[in-house]
Design a protein around this motif. Structure first.
Motif, PDB file in Angstrom:
ATOM      1  N   GLU A 234       0.841  -1.187   0.000  1.00 15.82           N
ATOM      2  CA  GLU A 234       0.000   0.000   0.000  1.00 15.82           C
ATOM      3  C   GLU A 234       0.878   1.239   0.000  1.00 15.82           C
ATOM      4  OE1 GLU A 234      -2.326  -0.384   3.515  1.00 15.82           O
ATOM      5  OE2 GLU A 234      -0.620  -0.133   4.868  1.00 15.82           O
ATOM      6  N   HIS A 235       0.266   2.398  -0.101  1.00 16.11           N
ATOM      7  CA  HIS A 235       1.031   3.641  -0.128  1.00 16.11           C
ATOM      8  C   HIS A 235       1.826   3.796   1.168  1.00 16.11           C
ATOM      9  CE1 HIS A 235      -1.014   4.837  -3.764  1.00 16.11           C
ATOM     10  NE2 HIS A 235      -2.185   4.658  -3.193  1.00 16.11           N
ATOM     11  N   LEU A 236       3.115   4.145   1.039  1.00 25.20           N
ATOM     12  CA  LEU A 236       4.000   4.286   2.196  1.00 25.20           C
ATOM     13  C   LEU A 236       4.358   5.752   2.374  1.00 25.20           C
ATOM     14  CD1 LEU A 236       5.751   3.037   4.431  1.00 25.20           C
ATOM     15  CD2 LEU A 236       7.528   2.659   2.721  1.00 25.20           C
ATOM     16  N   LYS A 237       4.014   6.309   3.530  1.00 25.48           N
ATOM     17  CA  LYS A 237       4.298   7.716   3.810  1.00 25.48           C
ATOM     18  C   LYS A 237       5.386   7.836   4.881  1.00 25.48           C
ATOM     19  CE  LYS A 237      -0.269   9.571   2.646  1.00 25.48           C
ATOM     20  NZ  LYS A 237      -1.413  10.392   3.109  1.00 25.48           N
ATOM     21  N   SER A 238       6.012   9.003   4.903  1.00 31.58           N
ATOM     22  CA  SER A 238       7.004   9.348   5.937  1.00 31.58           C
ATOM     23  C   SER A 238       8.161   8.366   5.987  1.00 31.58           C
ATOM     24  CB  SER A 238       6.343   9.450   7.322  1.00 31.58           C
ATOM     25  OG  SER A 238       5.334  10.424   7.308  1.00 31.58           O
ATOM     26  N   LYS A 239       8.645   7.940   4.834  1.00 28.57           N
ATOM     27  CA  LYS A 239       9.867   7.149   4.774  1.00 28.57           C
ATOM     28  C   LYS A 239      11.017   8.140   4.632  1.00 28.57           C
ATOM     29  CE  LYS A 239      12.303   3.443   4.730  1.00 28.57           C
ATOM     30  NZ  LYS A 239      12.481   2.682   5.976  1.00 28.57           N
ATOM     31  N   ASP A 240      11.563   8.554   5.773  1.00 32.27           N
ATOM     32  CA  ASP A 240      12.534   9.645   5.805  1.00 32.27           C
ATOM     33  C   ASP A 240      13.966   9.118   5.889  1.00 32.27           C
ATOM     34  OD1 ASP A 240      10.337  11.315   5.831  1.00 32.27           O
ATOM     35  OD2 ASP A 240      10.324  11.527   8.017  1.00 32.27           O
ATOM     36  N   PHE A 241      14.890   9.969   5.439  1.00 34.23           N
ATOM     37  CA  PHE A 241      16.312   9.640   5.497  1.00 34.23           C
ATOM     38  C   PHE A 241      17.084  10.832   6.051  1.00 34.23           C
ATOM     39  CE2 PHE A 241      14.578   6.897   2.219  1.00 34.23           C
ATOM     40  CZ  PHE A 241      15.152   5.678   2.528  1.00 34.23           C
ATOM     41  N   ILE A 242      18.162  10.508   6.769  1.00 32.83           N
ATOM     42  CA  ILE A 242      18.999  11.541   7.386  1.00 32.83           C
ATOM     43  C   ILE A 242      20.432  11.295   6.941  1.00 32.83           C
ATOM     44  CG2 ILE A 242      19.644  12.674   9.536  1.00 32.83           C
ATOM     45  CD1 ILE A 242      17.208  11.379  10.843  1.00 32.83           C
ATOM     46  N   LEU A 243      20.952  12.162   6.088  1.00 35.41           N
ATOM     47  CA  LEU A 243      22.234  11.918   5.434  1.00 35.41           C
ATOM     48  C   LEU A 243      23.422  12.399   6.253  1.00 35.41           C
ATOM     49  CD1 LEU A 243      20.368  11.301   3.057  1.00 35.41           C
ATOM     50  CD2 LEU A 243      21.963  12.522   1.577  1.00 35.41           C
ATOM     51  N   SER A 244      24.517  11.654   6.160  1.00 34.17           N
ATOM     52  CA  SER A 244      25.788  12.057   6.768  1.00 34.17           C
ATOM     53  C   SER A 244      26.919  11.414   5.975  1.00 34.17           C
ATOM     54  CB  SER A 244      25.860  11.612   8.239  1.00 34.17           C
ATOM     55  OG  SER A 244      25.742  10.196   8.339  1.00 34.17           O
ATOM     56  N   ASN A 245      28.107  11.994   6.069  1.00 32.38           N
ATOM     57  CA  ASN A 245      29.291  11.406   5.449  1.00 32.38           C
ATOM     58  C   ASN A 245      29.786  10.271   6.332  1.00 32.38           C
ATOM     59  OD1 ASN A 245      29.571  13.153   3.153  1.00 32.38           O
ATOM     60  ND2 ASN A 245      30.147  14.767   4.571  1.00 32.38           N
ATOM     61  N   GLN A 246      29.994   9.112   5.741  1.00 29.97           N
ATOM     62  CA  GLN A 246      30.335   7.911   6.513  1.00 29.97           C
ATOM     63  C   GLN A 246      31.485   7.168   5.841  1.00 29.97           C
ATOM     64  OE1 GLN A 246      26.721   5.702   7.807  1.00 29.97           O
ATOM     65  NE2 GLN A 246      25.543   7.403   6.959  1.00 29.97           N
ATOM     66  N   ASN A 247      32.621   7.839   5.761  1.00 33.00           N
ATOM     67  CA  ASN A 247      33.798   7.272   5.113  1.00 33.00           C
ATOM     68  C   ASN A 247      34.314   6.070   5.918  1.00 33.00           C
ATOM     69  OD1 ASN A 247      36.361   6.711   4.053  1.00 33.00           O
ATOM     70  ND2 ASN A 247      36.721   8.837   3.522  1.00 33.00           N
ATOM     71  N   LEU A 248      34.421   4.923   5.260  1.00 33.58           N
ATOM     72  CA  LEU A 248      34.860   3.695   5.929  1.00 33.58           C
ATOM     73  C   LEU A 248      36.245   3.238   5.488  1.00 33.58           C
ATOM     74  CD1 LEU A 248      31.510   1.684   5.740  1.00 33.58           C
ATOM     75  CD2 LEU A 248      32.374   3.032   7.658  1.00 33.58           C
ATOM     76  N   ASP A 249      36.953   4.074   4.716  1.00 32.04           N
ATOM     77  CA  ASP A 249      38.294   3.701   4.265  1.00 32.04           C
ATOM     78  C   ASP A 249      39.192   3.372   5.457  1.00 32.04           C
ATOM     79  OD1 ASP A 249      37.907   3.849   1.595  1.00 32.04           O
ATOM     80  OD2 ASP A 249      38.747   5.848   1.337  1.00 32.04           O
ATOM     81  N   SER A 250      40.028   2.351   5.323  1.00 32.41           N
ATOM     82  CA  SER A 250      40.991   2.036   6.379  1.00 32.41           C
ATOM     83  C   SER A 250      42.092   3.094   6.398  1.00 32.41           C
ATOM     84  CB  SER A 250      41.593   0.649   6.151  1.00 32.41           C
ATOM     85  OG  SER A 250      42.259   0.603   4.896  1.00 32.41           O
ATOM     86  N   LEU A 251      42.736   3.231   7.531  1.00 29.57           N
ATOM     87  CA  LEU A 251      43.751   4.266   7.717  1.00 29.57           C
ATOM     88  C   LEU A 251      44.997   3.948   6.889  1.00 29.57           C
ATOM     89  CD1 LEU A 251      44.093   6.866   9.435  1.00 29.57           C
ATOM     90  CD2 LEU A 251      45.355   5.474  11.079  1.00 29.57           C
ATOM     91  N   LYS A 252      45.477   4.989   6.158  1.00 31.54           N
ATOM     92  CA  LYS A 252      46.677   4.841   5.340  1.00 31.54           C
ATOM     93  C   LYS A 252      47.539   6.090   5.479  1.00 31.54           C
ATOM     94  CE  LYS A 252      44.168   2.229   1.783  1.00 31.54           C
ATOM     95  NZ  LYS A 252      43.712   2.249   0.368  1.00 31.54           N
ATOM     96  N   ILE A 253      48.853   5.897   5.346  1.00 29.19           N
ATOM     97  CA  ILE A 253      49.767   7.033   5.247  1.00 29.19           C
ATOM     98  C   ILE A 253      49.828   7.426   3.776  1.00 29.19           C
ATOM     99  CG2 ILE A 253      52.140   7.851   5.540  1.00 29.19           C
ATOM    100  CD1 ILE A 253      52.438   5.842   7.830  1.00 29.19           C
ATOM    101  N   ILE A 254      49.429   8.669   3.461  1.00 25.47           N
ATOM    102  CA  ILE A 254      49.370   9.080   2.061  1.00 25.47           C
ATOM    103  C   ILE A 254      50.505  10.032   1.687  1.00 25.47           C
ATOM    104  CG2 ILE A 254      46.889   8.746   1.873  1.00 25.47           C
ATOM    105  CD1 ILE A 254      46.519  11.737   2.269  1.00 25.47           C
TER     106      ILE A 254
END
Length: 548
Positions: A234-254
């Motif tokens: 059926e119709h779905l209302k109020s399917k909300d999203f809350i965005l954030s930056n979620q960088n999962l890269d492992s730690l590296k010396i660059i």
């Protein structure tokens, strides 16, 4: 060629140029001067296929409007669900055609949403809600999903965010698979997905920066549902999203930068803690510090510049993940023209000069590099030219990197004083020394501060929260405390504040991002619904922040 012939040719050239300009001006379509301004958007007169037609089997779509139209950025603005692959666009004075590269799927409802790509040619009035919905089968799918998208940290509504719907499967990877249905949010952060087929789906929202319909989790802000799937019936209302930056890269010396005085390691992400161990057992203590969140500097100190050091770096990144690096260091030798020079050893004092000094404030000194030695006799309070008060060494504490010092509020006199750091009070690891510093301290009258208090209303028991007061437009965290339910901020500087609450699920006292691969969502944040203007000698109490 004689002079008269040259003049004749020149005259003919001017006449031809004038004729060409006249033709060009006649060819341009514009509204006639004067008269009432056109405020009406173009109207769709007819289309092929017609709106909500069924059993369409063609490979060409046509749209005709009631006036001359300007059609721009069709490839960026046109949203087609489900996806159709490649297509060609042909533009006419009063419409356009879309020629499909391949046949459409059977028994499928398609939506062509032209968004803001079509406007009239005179006043650029945008034709809103130009959609072409049709089916290649006997049924027009009619289910819908709608909701809102916001920024996790600011609570602001986000425009032009991709909201993606995927057919559910156990092997779904939203960074590898394009969505079946998708749309983008409007200026109010709202979205609506229409003409969906009943079934099981998974949803996500992300800032599709490169417009490839694939999530790049380390570069694009995103959010996703924590449920395994949505059973859409059926119709779905109020399917909300809350965005954030979620960088999962492992730690590296660059990047590694070596000088005669130090070695600087730059990492690809933030580090919150580092411990340096030297593998040679008889070597001197290594002095180091974290800089600008992503850098680690190791100082040479008195080490012979010809020595090679073998070092182990034990780091903790911004996600509390541990990682060990084994490195070797050989400090660069000075060129013949180079010369190691001493310079003033700078420090910063907090609260800053001129800031309100509350009863809760200690004094914090931040040094640009670690302190090697200091003289307690050269640090004292001065009341006047004759009276001095010594500082109790028990109330002074350095951090683990020896580049930050705290003088406890217990040690501070109640009267107006000047905190004195005499010349050479502190000597750095590079043997530079501080200059004379005089820091005035005057506690602010209590009536010049305010109070903010309230509680978090949640159904979750024994839940820990981090409550933050965000100051002004700069989004600076001015005050923070960890609570279970009730919070009270005393001696608050008058200003405009936003109250932000982190649902601290892992009880580490800070925000933790999510992981779309394991379906672990980021720790949520809640906000008091409006900014608060706190005045001096004023109390804002009984505030209620709604949690989950």
């Amino acid at each position: 060629m004689n002079k008269s012939k040259k003049l004749s040719l020149l005259l003919v050239s001017f006449l031809c140029l004038g004729f060409i300009l006249l033709l060009n001006s006649c060819a341009q379509m514009a509204s006639p001067p004067g008269g009432k301004k056109d405020t009406l958007a173009p109207v769709l007169l007819q289309s092929n296929p017609t709106l909500k037609s069924k059993n369409f089997k063609g490979k060409k779509l046509d749209l005709s409007f009631n006036e001359y139209v300007d059609i721009k950025n069709v490839n960026q603005e046109l949203l087609v669900t489900p996806g159709i692959g490649f297509y060609e666009t042909k533009i006419y004075p009063k419409g356009l055609s879309i020629i499909l590269d391949s046949a459409l799927n059977d028994n499928t409802t398609y939506t062509f949403n032209f968004r803001n790509s079509i406007s009239d040619i005179s006043e650029r009035n945008v034709a809103k809600n130009i959609k072409l919905v049709f089916s290649t089968g006997n049924i027009i799918d009619s289910l819908s999903i709608e909701g809102n998208v916001k920024n996790l940290f600011t609570n602001k509504k986000l425009e032009n965010i991709l909201v993606a719907v995927y057919p559910y499967s156990d092997t779904l990877k939203i960074d590898k698979q394009k969505p079946y249905y998708f749309t983008k949010t409007d200026t109010s952060g709202n979205y609506q997905l229409e003409n969906l087929k009943a079934g099981k789906y998974y949803m996500a929202a992300f800032a599709d920066v490169n417009n490839n319909l694939l999530l790049n989790a380390n570069k694009e802000a995103h959010d996703f549902q924590k449920e395994a799937f949505i059973d859409l019936k059926e119709h779905l209302k109020s399917k909300d999203f809350i965005l954030s930056n979620q960088n999962l890269d492992s730690l590296k010396i660059i990047k590694t930068t070596t000088t005669a005085k130090s070695v600087l390691y730059e990492f690809n992400r933030g580090i919150q803690e580092a411990k340096v161990e030297q593998k040679q057992s008889n070597a001197e203590k290594i002095v180091y510090q974290i800089e600008q969140n992503k850098q680690l500097r190791i100082f040479r100190g008195t080490t012979n510049k010809n020595d090679t050091l073998f070092i182990k770096l034990n780091t903790t990144d911004s996600l509390n993940r541990l990682k060990e690096f084994s490195v070797k260091i050989k400090y660069r030798e000075l060129n013949k023209k180079e010369k190691l020079t001493r310079k003033p050893f700078n420090l910063s004092v907090y609260p800053k000069f001129g800031a309100r000094f509350s009863p809760l404030d200690s004094i914090q000194l931040d040094f640009e590099k670690p302190v090697a030695s200091w003289n307690i006799k050269k640090i004292y309070y001065k009341i006047d030219s004759l009276k001095r008060i010594s500082i109790d060494e028990k109330n002074i504490k350095f951090n683990s990197y020896s580049n930050q010092l705290i003088i406890s509020k217990k040690d501070l006199p109640k009267e107006k004083v000047n905190l004195i750091f005499e010349k050479d009070a502190f000597v750095s690891i590079e043997q530079d020394s501080t200059d004379y510093v005089e820091y005035p301290i005057e506690r602010e009258e209590l009536e010049n501060f305010g109070l903010i208090s309230g509680k978090i209303n949640s159904t979750k028991k024994d839940q820990q929260y981090v409550v933050q007061l965000i100051k002004g437009q700069e989004q600076e965290i001015a005050y923070s405390q960890i609570v279970k339910e009730n919070f009270t901020f005393n001696y608050i500087e008058p200003n405009i504040y936003t109250i932000r609450v982190i649902e601290d699920l892992n009880k580490d006292g800070k925000w933790t991002p999510g992981n779309f691969q394991t379906k672990k969502v980021a720790e949520r944040m809640f906000f008091y619904p409006m900014p608060l203007k706190l005045k001096a000698n004023f109390e804002l109490t009984d505030l209620v922040i709604q949690g989950e």
